[in-house]
Scaffold this motif. Structure first.
Motif, short mmCIF file in Angstrom:
data_model
loop_
_atom_site.label_atom_id
_atom_site.label_comp_id
_atom_site.label_asym_id
_atom_site.label_seq_id
_atom_site.Cartn_x
_atom_site.Cartn_y
_atom_site.Cartn_z
N HIS A 174 0.87 -1.18 0.00
CA HIS A 174 0.00 0.00 0.00
C HIS A 174 0.91 1.23 0.00
CE1 HIS A 174 -3.91 -1.98 0.73
NE2 HIS A 174 -3.19 -2.85 1.43
N VAL A 175 0.80 2.05 -1.02
CA VAL A 175 1.65 3.23 -1.15
C VAL A 175 0.78 4.47 -0.96
CG1 VAL A 175 3.19 4.53 -2.64
CG2 VAL A 175 3.18 2.02 -2.74
N THR A 176 1.13 5.28 0.05
CA THR A 176 0.40 6.52 0.32
C THR A 176 1.30 7.71 -0.01
OG1 THR A 176 -0.86 5.48 2.09
CG2 THR A 176 -0.80 7.88 2.07
N SER A 177 0.77 8.67 -0.77
CA SER A 177 1.54 9.83 -1.20
C SER A 177 0.87 11.11 -0.73
CB SER A 177 1.67 9.85 -2.73
OG SER A 177 2.27 8.67 -3.20
N LEU A 178 1.68 12.12 -0.43
CA LEU A 178 1.20 13.45 -0.08
C LEU A 178 1.69 14.44 -1.13
CD1 LEU A 178 1.88 13.53 3.77
CD2 LEU A 178 -0.31 13.14 2.63
N ALA A 179 0.79 15.27 -1.62
CA ALA A 179 1.15 16.32 -2.59
C ALA A 179 0.84 17.67 -1.95
CB ALA A 179 0.36 16.14 -3.88
N ALA A 180 1.88 18.47 -1.73
CA ALA A 180 1.70 19.77 -1.10
C ALA A 180 1.75 20.88 -2.14
CB ALA A 180 2.79 19.99 -0.05
N LYS A 181 0.71 21.73 -2.16
CA LYS A 181 0.64 22.90 -3.04
C LYS A 181 0.43 24.12 -2.14
CE LYS A 181 -1.50 20.09 -6.67
NZ LYS A 181 -2.68 19.92 -7.55
N GLY A 182 1.54 24.61 -1.62
CA GLY A 182 1.40 25.68 -0.64
C GLY A 182 0.82 25.13 0.65
#
Length: 254
Positions: free
Chosen positions: A12-20
């Protein structure tokens, strides 16, 4: 042939994408064994897969349950995933499934361990098979330290026993691999090294087999799929034959 039980190879791969200030999360499920399962299907060998996250609840707990399979393959699943049970979490005695596997092999079963970040001792030492009953029946010994070898330049497999039936029909040279687990070959007549790779520290066992009791064990020190197993290796015409031969040798069909 009875089905093969494959434990592990799911992620299970969990990713976080931060845009500001805005942060979004996404998750995906990966099965690293699809190419391996496809290879065995070419010879009508069925695979029952229990992902690593399901081993605690679903991995066999008795000799009778293990006897439903021609071979058990542990691939990228650590010792704790097999040792934990619902009873131990409640502070109660339970079955030691690593000892159960050892007894099953000794009585005539067949066990394969394939490499990965959580195989043998593990990339960061977290697989923890050193000193366990499973290690006792393998053809190799786990190191007391993290054992992962990353080789972006590629490592070339070299055959050391071309007459062994597992290597029958396999063309040489084999395609390169991109990493493996560093282990030590057992020094005993019942153990045979079939392939190794050379790095700056010397020859590293890649494929080894062993007779244990009246059963058999096999250690394949790299992945059965990506990423340590290169794209060239997985597309190689000998991949299917090699994986099938491993299972058929374990099951005493060759």
């Amino acid at each position: 042939m009875k089905p093969v039980l494959l434990a592990g190879e799911t992620f299970h791969v969990t990713s976080l994408a931060a845009k500001g200030y805005e942060v979004g999360a996404s998750s995906r499920y990966i099965n690293g064994a699809l190419r391996f399962i496809e290879a065995l299907a070419t010879r009508n060998i069925d695979v029952v897969q229990i992902g690593g996250d399901r081993c605690e609840a679903e991995f066999p707990r008795t000799m009778e349950a293990l006897s439903q399979y021609s071979a058990v393959v542990l691939s990228d699943v650590g010792a704790l995933s097999l040792l934990y049970t619902s009873e131990t979490r409640l502070g109660q005695r339970s079955v030691n499934r690593l000892e159960l596997l050892r007894q099953w092999v000794e009585a005539g079963g067949a066990l394969m361990m394939a490499g990965g970040y959580t195989s043998f001792q593990g990339m960061d030492g977290s697989a923890m098979f050193r000193g366990t009953a499973v290690e006792e029946c393998l053809p190799v010994l786990c190191l007391p330290t993290p054992d992962g070898v990353e080789a972006p330049e590629g490592l070339d497999p070299v055959a050391t026993d071309l007459d062994h039936p597992i290597l029958d029909g396999i063309s040489h040279p084999m395609p390169y691999i991109l990493g493996m687990n560093r282990v030590r070959l057992r020094a005993e007549p019942a153990t045979t090294e079939l392939l190794h790779c050379a790095d700056r520290s010397g020859n590293l066992p890649l494929l080894a087999v062993r007779d244990y009791g009246v059963g058999r064990s096999l250690a394949w020190m790299t992945d059965i799929g990506p990423h340590w197993l290169s794209h060239d290796f997985m597309q190689w015409s000998g991949y299917n034959t090699l994986m099938v031969n491993m299972i058929r040798w374990l099951a005493r069909e060759i």
